[in-house]
Design an enzyme around this catalytic site. Structure first.
Site, PDB file in Angstrom:
ATOM      1  N   ASP A  16       0.850  -1.187   0.000  1.00 32.29           N
ATOM      2  CA  ASP A  16       0.000   0.000   0.000  1.00 32.29           C
ATOM      3  C   ASP A  16       0.886   1.237   0.000  1.00 32.29           C
ATOM      4  O   ASP A  16       2.088   1.152   0.265  1.00 32.29           O
ATOM      5  CB  ASP A  16      -0.885  -0.045   1.261  1.00 32.29           C
ATOM      6  CG  ASP A  16      -1.959   1.035   1.308  1.00 32.29           C
ATOM      7  OD1 ASP A  16      -2.251   1.649   0.274  1.00 32.29           O
ATOM      8  OD2 ASP A  16      -2.522   1.243   2.409  1.00 32.29           O
ATOM      9  N   HIS A  17       0.288   2.379  -0.281  1.00 36.60           N
ATOM     10  CA  HIS A  17       0.979   3.665  -0.178  1.00 36.60           C
ATOM     11  C   HIS A  17       0.734   4.256   1.213  1.00 36.60           C
ATOM     12  O   HIS A  17      -0.336   4.816   1.467  1.00 36.60           O
ATOM     13  CB  HIS A  17       0.435   4.653  -1.216  1.00 36.60           C
ATOM     14  CG  HIS A  17       0.915   4.435  -2.607  1.00 36.60           C
ATOM     15  ND1 HIS A  17       0.146   4.713  -3.724  1.00 36.60           N
ATOM     16  CD2 HIS A  17       2.093   3.985  -3.086  1.00 36.60           C
ATOM     17  CE1 HIS A  17       0.821   4.439  -4.818  1.00 36.60           C
ATOM     18  NE2 HIS A  17       2.023   3.993  -4.454  1.00 36.60           N
TER      19      HIS A  17
ATOM     20  N   TYR B   4      -5.272   4.218   0.707  1.00 35.21           N
ATOM     21  CA  TYR B   4      -6.252   3.219   0.249  1.00 35.21           C
ATOM     22  C   TYR B   4      -5.870   2.608  -1.097  1.00 35.21           C
ATOM     23  O   TYR B   4      -6.722   2.397  -1.955  1.00 35.21           O
ATOM     24  CB  TYR B   4      -7.657   3.830   0.167  1.00 35.21           C
ATOM     25  CG  TYR B   4      -8.072   4.547   1.428  1.00 35.21           C
ATOM     26  CD1 TYR B   4      -8.415   3.840   2.574  1.00 35.21           C
ATOM     27  CD2 TYR B   4      -8.116   5.939   1.482  1.00 35.21           C
ATOM     28  CE1 TYR B   4      -8.794   4.498   3.743  1.00 35.21           C
ATOM     29  CE2 TYR B   4      -8.492   6.602   2.649  1.00 35.21           C
ATOM     30  CZ  TYR B   4      -8.829   5.881   3.769  1.00 35.21           C
ATOM     31  OH  TYR B   4      -9.191   6.524   4.923  1.00 35.21           O
ATOM     32  N   HIS B   5      -4.592   2.304  -1.255  1.00 36.50           N
ATOM     33  CA  HIS B   5      -4.094   1.783  -2.532  1.00 36.50           C
ATOM     34  C   HIS B   5      -3.540   0.366  -2.393  1.00 36.50           C
ATOM     35  O   HIS B   5      -2.491   0.045  -2.957  1.00 36.50           O
ATOM     36  CB  HIS B   5      -3.016   2.714  -3.099  1.00 36.50           C
ATOM     37  CG  HIS B   5      -3.507   4.076  -3.457  1.00 36.50           C
ATOM     38  ND1 HIS B   5      -2.656   5.149  -3.672  1.00 36.50           N
ATOM     39  CD2 HIS B   5      -4.762   4.551  -3.647  1.00 36.50           C
ATOM     40  CE1 HIS B   5      -3.385   6.221  -3.964  1.00 36.50           C
ATOM     41  NE2 HIS B   5      -4.658   5.881  -3.958  1.00 36.50           N
ATOM     42  N   LEU B   6      -4.207  -0.490  -1.662  1.00 37.19           N
ATOM     43  CA  LEU B   6      -3.752  -1.873  -1.539  1.00 37.19           C
ATOM     44  C   LEU B   6      -3.728  -2.561  -2.903  1.00 37.19           C
ATOM     45  O   LEU B   6      -4.666  -2.429  -3.695  1.00 37.19           O
ATOM     46  CB  LEU B   6      -4.695  -2.651  -0.614  1.00 37.19           C
ATOM     47  CG  LEU B   6      -4.675  -2.285   0.871  1.00 37.19           C
ATOM     48  CD1 LEU B   6      -5.812  -2.994   1.587  1.00 37.19           C
ATOM     49  CD2 LEU B   6      -3.337  -2.638   1.509  1.00 37.19           C
TER      50      LEU B   6
END
Length: 538
Positions: A292-293, A473-475
Site C-alpha cells: 500500500d501507499h 487506500y491503494h492496496l
C-alpha cells in the site's frame, strides 16, 4: 440467456470494463455479478461527502490487523460494495503513474505490460480536455475534469511546490510527473461518473447478451477437475450456480479476489489445509505481496485571524441541499486537491514520493490524524494546511489470509506497514521534503507553526508517524502478475490463473508493484487489456 460464455465477478472498477468490452460482440454472452446494490447513493456522486458511505451497507468495512510499525494501530480500509465498487467512496483521482512504473512491471515478468502499452491503452480510455495529445486521450469512455477549489490557498500550495524547486506547474499525467498539478478526477460537471457509469451505459445494459445481477454475493468458484466451470452465489436466502461456457473472470478486488481464490481451493496449500479446504491448485503467492501507499501529514497552522482553509461539514443536510441546487458548497469540494511528485535522484525512472497538497489542516481536537498541537485552544479550528508525504514504493510486504471457511467472515488483512527497515527513514525523508514547501514565499501568510517542527530530529518525525501515519487506500498485489518461473506469481501476463484453466483475474490484485500514482486508472487499464487479450488470443 443460455449458459454464458463468461461469468465476471465484481462490478466495481475493472469488472464493468471487461463486461462492456466482451459484450460488444453480440455472439458472446456475459453475466456480471455484483455483491452490492445498484448505486443509488447520493453521497457517492459528490466530491466531498462520499465519506458518508463509509461504514454503511455500501462499504465492505475492512480493517487491518494491529500494525507494530505504527504503534499497534489498525487502519480502516473502506471498500465499495455496490455497482461502481470503491469508486463510489473515494476521491476519484485519475493519476496514472509514470511510464517507468509499467516498464518495471514488464521487467518483473509482466511481459507486454510496459509503459508504451499502458500509454496506448490510456489514450483510448480517456476523455479529457487536456487531450488529445501524445500523452492524453480524448473521446474515450472515462470523462475526466480538474478538481474544483473554493479557496486561493489551493493555488498557493501549488505555487509553493514550484518555489521549493521541485518542478513547474503542469499535468501529472503528461510527459513528466515532476510537476505541481490540480489533478483530474472521474467527475463530469461536478458529478461523479464511475467506470461502471462510463462503461455500463443504458445502451450497453440493454444488450440482450449482457446480464448484470446485483446483490449476488459469490461464495466460491466451481471446479471440474482443475477447470473453473462456474461460480456459486447467494442472493437473498437462496443459493445459485451459474456456469461459464469459456471462463470465469474475477474482478472482485485486492481483498475479495484472493479470499475467493482460497475459499475455492486455489492458494497456499498449507493454509488451505489448516481450514479443511480441498486444494485444487497450490499457489503460495495468493494473498502474498500485499502492499500500500503509506502517508503521513506535515501540518501547518496559520496565524490567528488568517483565513484560507475552507471550513464546512460536507455531509450535513445543508451541504447536500446546496449541492443539489447548484453543485456548490462543502459537498462539492475535496481539500486534498493538489499534487506534486519528487524523487531522491535526478535520473529516476519514476518518482519516490507523492506530496498531496491539502488546504484544510484539520487540527481540531477530534481529528483522526492530528498532531500533538490538536486539542489546544489556540489552534483548535485554526486555518492552515497539510502536506501529505506519500511513500510511493515501499518495500514492506504483507499478507491476506482466511479467517475461516465462512465467505461472510472478513479475511485477515496485514499489510505490515513500515516493517522493512528502509521504509521508516524513507518516510521521514519524504516528510522533510514536504516541510520544504512550508517555507516558501507563497505559504508564508498561512504558516505560523509546523508539525513536525522545522529542523526537528528524526525521533520527532517518528513520533508523528506512530500517531498519524495513514493509508491512501491503494492496496494491491495479492494475486500478482508475472513470469511463471517465479513460484509467487499467481497470474501470467494473459491474466490466467496458473495451475488451473478457465479462470482469470482482472483487478488491482494482479498489480505486481505499486505505481507512482493512484489505483483507479491502472485498474481500468487492466480491465481494457483483459478484454483485448481475450478478443485477440481467446
Amino acid at each position: 440467456m443460455s449458459r454464458p460464455h463468461y461469468v465476471i465477478v465484481g462490478a466495481g472498477t475493472a469488472g464493468p470494463v471487461v463486461a462492456a468490452r466482451l459484450s460488444e460482440d453480440p455472439a458472446v454472452e456475459v453475466v456480471l455479478l455484483e455483491a452490492g446494490k445498484e448505486n443509488t447513493y447520493e453521497a457517492s456522486r459528490t466530491q466531498g461527502a462520499f465519506t458518508k458511505l463509509m461504514g454503511s451497507d455500501a462499504d465492505w468495512q475492512y480493517e487491518t490487523t494491529a500494525q507494530p510499525g505504527i504503534g499497534g494501530r489498525s487502519i480502516v480500509h473502506p471498500r465499495g460494495k455496490a455497482v461502481g465498487g470503491s469508486c463510489i467512496l473515494n476521491i476519484g483521482a485519475w493519476l496514472r503513474g509514470a511510464i517507468g512504473d509499467y516498464d518495471r512491471w514488464a521487467q518483473e515478468g509482466a511481459e507486454g505490460w510496459d509503459g508504451a502499452e499502458a500509454l496506448r491503452t490510456y489514450l483510448r480510455i480517456e476523455d479529457t480536455d487536456r487531450g488529445p495529445s501524445q500523452w492524453r486521450g480524448s473521446g474515450g469512455p472515462m470523462t475526466l475534469s480538474d478538481l474544483p477549489s473554493p479557496t486561493s490557498l489551493a493555488d498557493s500550495l501549488l505555487f509553493a511546490f514550484t518555489e521549493a524547486g521541485y518542478g513547474p506547474r503542469g499535468d501529472a499525467d503528461g510527459a513528466s510527473p515532476y510537476v505541481a498539478d490540480r489533478y483530474q478526477s472521474i467527475f463530469k460537471a461536478r458529478v461523479r461518473r464511475t467506470p461502471a457509469d462510463a462503461y455500463l451505459t443504458e445502451e450497453v445494459r440493454a444488450r440482450p447478451n449482457l446480464r448484470v445481477i446485483t446483490e449476488a454475493a459469490v461464495t466460491r468458484v466451481v471446479f471440474e477437475g482443475n477447470r473453473a466451470s462456474g461460480v456459486v452465489y447467494e442472493q437473498g436466502n437462496s443459493e445459485h450456480t451459474v456456469e461459464a461456457e469459456r471462463e470465469v473472470i474475477l474482478c472482485a478486488g485486492v481483498i475479495n479476489t484472493p479470499q475467493l481464490l482460497m475459499l475455492s481451493g486455489v492458494g497456499p496449500a498449507t493454509h488451505l489445509r489448516e481450514h479443511g479446504i480441498n486444494v485444487v491448485a497450490d499457489l503460495p503467492g495468493v494473498g502474498e505481496n500485499l502492499h500500500d501507499h503509506p502517508t503521513t501529514p506535515v501540518v501547518a497552522a496559520a496565524p490567528q485571524g488568517i483565513g484560507g482553509s475552507y471550513q464546512g461539514e460536507p455531509t450535513s443536510d445543508e451541504a447536500f441541499t446546496q449541492w443539489r441546487l447548484d453543485r456548490s458548497g462543502p459537498a462539492a469540494f475535496f481539500s486534498q486537491n493538489g499534487v506534486g511528485f519528487v524523487s531522491r535522484t535526478a535520473d529516476a525512472a519514476f518518482p519516490d514520493y507523492e506530496l498531496l497538497l491539502d488546504y484544510n489542516p484539520d487540527i481540531s481536537s477530534d481529528s483522526p490524524v492530528a498532531g500533538p498541537t490538536a486539542g489546544s485552544a489556540e489552534v483548535d479550528q485554526r486555518s492552515g494546511y497539510k502536506i501529505w508525504a506519500v511513500l510511493l514504493h515501499p518495500k514492506s510486504r504483507g499478507t491476506l489470509r482466511l479467517a475461516s471457511t465462512n465467505p461472510h467472515d472478513k479475511p485477515i488483512i496485514d499489510p505490515r506497514y513500515l516493517s522493512h527497515p528502509d521504509d521508516l527513514p524513507d518516510m521521514i525523508d519524504a516528510m522533510r521534503r514536504a516541510q520544504k514547501i512550508t517555507q516558501s514565499k507563497s505559504l508564508a501568510p498561512y504558516t505560523e507553526k509546523v508539525y513536525p517542527a522545522i529542523g526537528a530530529p528524526d525521533s520527532e518525525f517518528h513520533e508523528a508517524i506512530l500517531k498519524s501515519m495513514y493509508t491512501t487506500y491503494h492496496l494491491v498485489g495479492t494475486a500478482r502478475m508475472g513470469d511463471l518461473s517465479d513460484p509467487l506469481t499467481v497470474v501470467d501476463p494473459q491474466l490466467r490463473v496458473r495451475g488451473v484453466t478457465g479462470l482469470r483475474v482482472a483487478d488491482a490484485s494482479v498489480i505486481p508493484s505499486l505505481i507512482s500514482g493512484h489505483t483507479i486508472a491502472p485498474s481500468v487499464m487492466i480491465g481494457e487489456r483483459m478484454a483485448e487479450l481475450i478478443r485477440n488470443n481467446g
